[in-house]
Scaffold this active site. Structure first.
Site, mmCIF file in Angstrom:
data_model
loop_
_atom_site.group_PDB
_atom_site.id
_atom_site.type_symbol
_atom_site.label_atom_id
_atom_site.label_comp_id
_atom_site.label_asym_id
_atom_site.label_seq_id
_atom_site.Cartn_x
_atom_site.Cartn_y
_atom_site.Cartn_z
ATOM 1 N N TYR A 253 10.460 -9.354 3.628
ATOM 2 C CA TYR A 253 9.259 -8.471 4.001
ATOM 3 C C TYR A 253 9.282 -8.556 5.489
ATOM 4 O O TYR A 253 9.352 -7.632 6.155
ATOM 5 C CB TYR A 253 7.876 -9.013 3.324
ATOM 6 C CG TYR A 253 6.983 -8.529 4.083
ATOM 7 C CD1 TYR A 253 6.708 -6.997 4.184
ATOM 8 C CD2 TYR A 253 5.849 -9.171 4.835
ATOM 9 C CE1 TYR A 253 5.483 -6.778 4.707
ATOM 10 C CE2 TYR A 253 4.852 -8.771 5.223
ATOM 11 C CZ TYR A 253 4.661 -7.377 5.380
ATOM 12 O OH TYR A 253 3.432 -7.066 6.003
ATOM 13 N N TYR B 188 -4.862 -0.453 1.995
ATOM 14 C CA TYR B 188 -6.186 -1.403 2.552
ATOM 15 C C TYR B 188 -6.332 -0.928 4.130
ATOM 16 O O TYR B 188 -7.320 -0.432 4.527
ATOM 17 C CB TYR B 188 -5.831 -2.767 2.362
ATOM 18 C CG TYR B 188 -6.722 -3.522 2.728
ATOM 19 C CD1 TYR B 188 -8.008 -3.403 2.319
ATOM 20 C CD2 TYR B 188 -6.516 -4.580 3.745
ATOM 21 C CE1 TYR B 188 -9.190 -4.341 2.918
ATOM 22 C CE2 TYR B 188 -7.760 -5.460 4.368
ATOM 23 C CZ TYR B 188 -9.075 -5.052 3.808
ATOM 24 O OH TYR B 188 -9.872 -5.889 4.192
ATOM 25 N N ILE B 189 -5.207 -1.183 4.886
ATOM 26 C CA ILE B 189 -5.209 -1.045 6.243
ATOM 27 C C ILE B 189 -5.263 0.601 6.626
ATOM 28 O O ILE B 189 -6.236 0.791 7.408
ATOM 29 C CB ILE B 189 -4.140 -1.768 7.074
ATOM 30 C CG1 ILE B 189 -4.064 -3.141 6.935
ATOM 31 C CG2 ILE B 189 -3.923 -1.250 8.432
ATOM 32 C CD1 ILE B 189 -2.944 -3.845 7.578
#
Length: 191
Positions: free
Chosen positions: A144, A13-14
């Site tokens: 994360y 996405y990014i």
């Protein structure tokens, strides 16, 4: 002369949005992505694409044997918080071990400009009730975020060793799509 920018995770996405912007701004873009979570249809056709696992030094080195890279934007990695809690090994392997392998190859090929896609999650609850600033202390509350912070620290030390310049981006909530709908979030279960 146009600069060659490598984007790892450039089908994500990014990464894919950044690839488009870099191309629009006149850069040559090389995308390296294993497509484990990225989507090939998200990669701008003007970019040169390599389906490669950047965490495998031998495989990734073959890309740098072919391409002269002036700077690298590192977007590859695992990103789902809930999954990181269920499977922290996977996140440490990809986001720390994988980044380590990627940086070793970039150092070997003398790529001395690094941009790293991190996360505002590294702040944990330290900006829950107030805005984050450059002085806000990191306090990750899940694997994360912890692995992204470890990646930031790894980059600092590797950059010191290889005399690299680096920038770290700590994104907050990223959302949106191209106005012409040519690109946007393309996953079955967005987080």
């Amino acid at each position: 002369m146009s600069k060659n920018i490598l984007v790892t995770g450039g089908a994500g996405y990014i990464g894919s949005h950044t690839v488009k912007k870099l191309l629009d701004d006149g850069f040559n873009v090389i995308v390296a992505d294993n497509l484990s979570t990225g989507n090939i249809s998200s990669v701008d056709k003007r970019a040169k694409f390599y389906k490669v696992d950047v965490t495998c030094e031998e495989e990734f080195s073959k890309v740098l044997d072919k391409e002269k890279i002036d700077a690298a934007l590192l977007c590859a990695g695992e990103i789902i918080v809930s999954e990181s809690i269920e499977n922290p090994y996977k996140y440490y392997k990809a986001n720390v071990g994988g980044l380590n392998a990627t940086l070793e190859v970039l150092g070997k090929y003398k790529v001395d400009k690094i941009m790293f896609s991190s996360t505002a999650s590294v702040y944990g609850n330290n900006c829950y009730d107030k805005p984050a600033t450059e002085e806000t202390l990191p306090d990750p509350i899940n694997p994360y975020a912890e692995t992204k912070l470890a990646g930031e620290k790894l980059i600092k030390w590797v950059a010191n060793k290889y005399n690299m310049d680096y920038v770290i981006f700590r994104y907050f909530n990223v959302a949106g799509a191209e106005p012409d709908n040519s690109n946007g979030l393309r996953v079955k279960n967005p987080t």
